[in-house]
Every structure is written in structure tokens, then in C-alpha cells.
Design an enzyme around this catalytic site. Structure first.
Site, mmCIF file in Angstrom:
data_model
loop_
_atom_site.group_PDB
_atom_site.id
_atom_site.type_symbol
_atom_site.label_atom_id
_atom_site.label_comp_id
_atom_site.label_asym_id
_atom_site.label_seq_id
_atom_site.Cartn_x
_atom_site.Cartn_y
_atom_site.Cartn_z
ATOM 1 N N LYS A 10 0.834 -1.203 0.000
ATOM 2 C CA LYS A 10 0.000 0.000 0.000
ATOM 3 C C LYS A 10 0.875 1.262 0.000
ATOM 4 O O LYS A 10 2.095 1.189 0.245
ATOM 5 C CB LYS A 10 -0.931 -0.054 1.219
ATOM 6 C CG LYS A 10 -1.878 -1.259 1.193
ATOM 7 C CD LYS A 10 -2.848 -1.248 2.374
ATOM 8 C CE LYS A 10 -3.790 -2.438 2.325
ATOM 9 N NZ LYS A 10 -4.833 -2.384 3.385
ATOM 10 N N TYR A 51 -12.223 -3.257 -3.673
ATOM 11 C CA TYR A 51 -12.843 -3.224 -2.349
ATOM 12 C C TYR A 51 -14.372 -3.222 -2.435
ATOM 13 O O TYR A 51 -15.041 -2.622 -1.591
ATOM 14 C CB TYR A 51 -12.342 -2.005 -1.567
ATOM 15 C CG TYR A 51 -10.939 -2.170 -1.003
ATOM 16 C CD1 TYR A 51 -10.598 -3.272 -0.214
ATOM 17 C CD2 TYR A 51 -9.962 -1.203 -1.223
ATOM 18 C CE1 TYR A 51 -9.315 -3.412 0.313
ATOM 19 C CE2 TYR A 51 -8.675 -1.346 -0.696
ATOM 20 C CZ TYR A 51 -8.366 -2.452 0.075
ATOM 21 O OH TYR A 51 -7.100 -2.591 0.610
ATOM 22 N N HIS A 117 -1.937 -5.676 1.412
ATOM 23 C CA HIS A 117 -3.148 -6.451 1.145
ATOM 24 C C HIS A 117 -2.718 -7.809 0.617
ATOM 25 O O HIS A 117 -1.787 -7.893 -0.190
ATOM 26 C CB HIS A 117 -4.022 -5.767 0.082
ATOM 27 C CG HIS A 117 -5.085 -6.672 -0.460
ATOM 28 N ND1 HIS A 117 -6.311 -6.818 0.156
ATOM 29 C CD2 HIS A 117 -5.080 -7.525 -1.524
ATOM 30 C CE1 HIS A 117 -7.014 -7.721 -0.530
ATOM 31 N NE2 HIS A 117 -6.287 -8.165 -1.540
HETATM 32 N N1 UDP Z 1 -9.835 -0.865 7.032
HETATM 33 C C1 UDP Z 1 -10.008 0.357 7.664
HETATM 34 N N2 UDP Z 1 -10.828 0.402 8.771
HETATM 35 C C2 UDP Z 1 -11.469 -0.686 9.244
HETATM 36 C C3 UDP Z 1 -11.291 -1.912 8.597
HETATM 37 C C4 UDP Z 1 -10.474 -1.970 7.484
HETATM 38 O O1 UDP Z 1 -9.446 1.382 7.259
HETATM 39 O O2 UDP Z 1 -12.191 -0.574 10.262
HETATM 40 C C5 UDP Z 1 -8.965 -0.926 5.848
HETATM 41 C C6 UDP Z 1 -7.622 -1.616 6.091
HETATM 42 O O3 UDP Z 1 -6.635 -0.960 5.289
HETATM 43 C C7 UDP Z 1 -7.885 -3.019 5.576
HETATM 44 C C8 UDP Z 1 -8.819 -2.734 4.389
HETATM 45 O O4 UDP Z 1 -9.635 -1.660 4.842
HETATM 46 O O5 UDP Z 1 -6.700 -3.688 5.200
HETATM 47 C C9 UDP Z 1 -9.704 -3.878 3.965
HETATM 48 O O6 UDP Z 1 -10.363 -4.400 5.077
HETATM 49 P P1 UDP Z 1 -10.482 -5.979 5.306
HETATM 50 O O7 UDP Z 1 -11.468 -6.187 6.407
HETATM 51 O O8 UDP Z 1 -10.761 -6.637 3.994
HETATM 52 O O9 UDP Z 1 -9.039 -6.353 5.897
HETATM 53 P P2 UDP Z 1 -7.782 -7.151 5.326
HETATM 54 O O10 UDP Z 1 -8.300 -8.332 4.561
HETATM 55 O O11 UDP Z 1 -6.994 -6.193 4.474
HETATM 56 O O12 UDP Z 1 -7.007 -7.539 6.567
#
Ligand code: UDP
Length: 137
Positions: A10, A51, A117
Site C-alpha cells: 500500500k 474493495y 493487502h
Molecule cells: N480498514 C479500515 N478500517 C477498518 C477496517 C479496514 O481502514 O475498520 C482498511 C484496512 O486498510 C484493511 C482494508 O480496509 O486492510 C480492507 O479491510 P479488510 O477487512 O478486507 O481487511 P484485510 O483483509 O486487508 O485484513
């Protein structure tokens, strides 16, 4: 079981000069290889696809702002159980809860700016690889 997964380093990882460190960890994992790599600033439309499951959530807009704030590095990584393995290597979403030794645990503090990610399933991996590397779809 050889698999492939989509990894994004990122904008915080690029700004902080952690690209080499993170790719180094991936490359040192026995048998894992980088199959494709590109550095670019992600557009809003690309992020909306990537996303899609988060569109409309309170953190979505700030996430898109952050993710389009500078270049990211997109990679396809291939190898034995690489989907599960890269999720473990990254650590959980919240870097404070992530164990030391994981990428998020070693380098992150902020949930949004959590460096990396990695696809969470085989279905996600194939969907995400098509978004970033359509020629590999
Ligand atoms: N994210 C955020 N706030 C939250 C949850 C997620 O800013 O409360 C962001 C964070 O960068 C995360 C991304 O959104 O990596 C995607 O969320 P996901 O739940 O898919 O998490 P990941 O699979 O990346 O761990």
C-alpha cells in the site's frame, strides 16, 4: 498445493521505503516466487472493484483516499499454500493486534495504513488478479 495470490504493497509501504523489506520476506519463503509486479497509483475505479465488499462502509471513503494517495506495488505471488501463508505473513488487519514477526505487527500501528493487502481466498485471488493483471486472468 501451488496457488497464486494478489498482494498490494500500500502507499504507506512505498512512502516508508518498506517495499524491499516486504518483497524480501516473500522471496525468502521457500519456493514462493513473484510472478508479476507493477508500481502504480491506483485509481478510484480500480479500488471500487477491488474493495467492492466494503463500498458504503464508514471506513470506505477514507480507505480510498489513502489507497489513491500515492503509488502502490501490485504483485502476483505463486507457491505452496501462498494464500494462507501470505495472510499469516501479513498478520491481522489491526497492526497493534498483529504479532511481532508479521509485516503489520513489525511495521504498522494504524488500521487503515496497514502496509499490505493479500487475497483472503482462492476466489478472491482470481478475482483480484484479473483486476490488476488482466493479461494473467
Ligand atoms: N480498514 C479500515 N478500517 C477498518 C477496517 C479496514 O481502514 O475498520 C482498511 C484496512 O486498510 C484493511 C482494508 O480496509 O486492510 C480492507 O479491510 P479488510 O477487512 O478486507 O481487511 P484485510 O483483509 O486487508 O485484513
Amino acid at each position: 498445493m501451488s496457488q497464486r495470490t494478489l498482494v498490494l504493497l500500500k502507499p504507506d509501504a512505498v512512502r516508508r521505503g518498506l517495499v524491499g523489506e516486504i518483497i524480501g520476506r516473500i522471496e525468502r519463503k521457500a519456493g514462493w516466487t513473484v510472478g508479476a509486479l507493477e508500481m502504480r497509483t491506483l485509481q478510484r475505479a480500480t479500488l471500487e472493484q477491488h474493495y467492492a465488499e466494503h463500498v458504503g462502509k464508514p471506513f470506505y471513503e477514507p480507505l480510498v483516499e489513502f489507497m489513491s494517495s500515492g503509488p502502490s506495488v501490485a504483485l502476483v505471488v505463486e507457491g505452496e499454500r501462498v494464500i494462507e501463508g501470505l495472510r499469516a505473513m501479513a498478520g491481522p488487519t489491526d497492526p497493534i493486534a498483529a504479532a511481532p514477526g508479521s509485516i503489520r505487527g513489525d511495521f504498522g500501528t494504524i488500521v487503515r495504513e496497514n502496509l499490505i493487502h493479500a487475497s483472503d481466498s482462492a476466489e478472491s485471488a482470481e478475482r483480484e488478479i484479473k483486476i490488476f493483471f488482466p493479461e494473467l486472468g
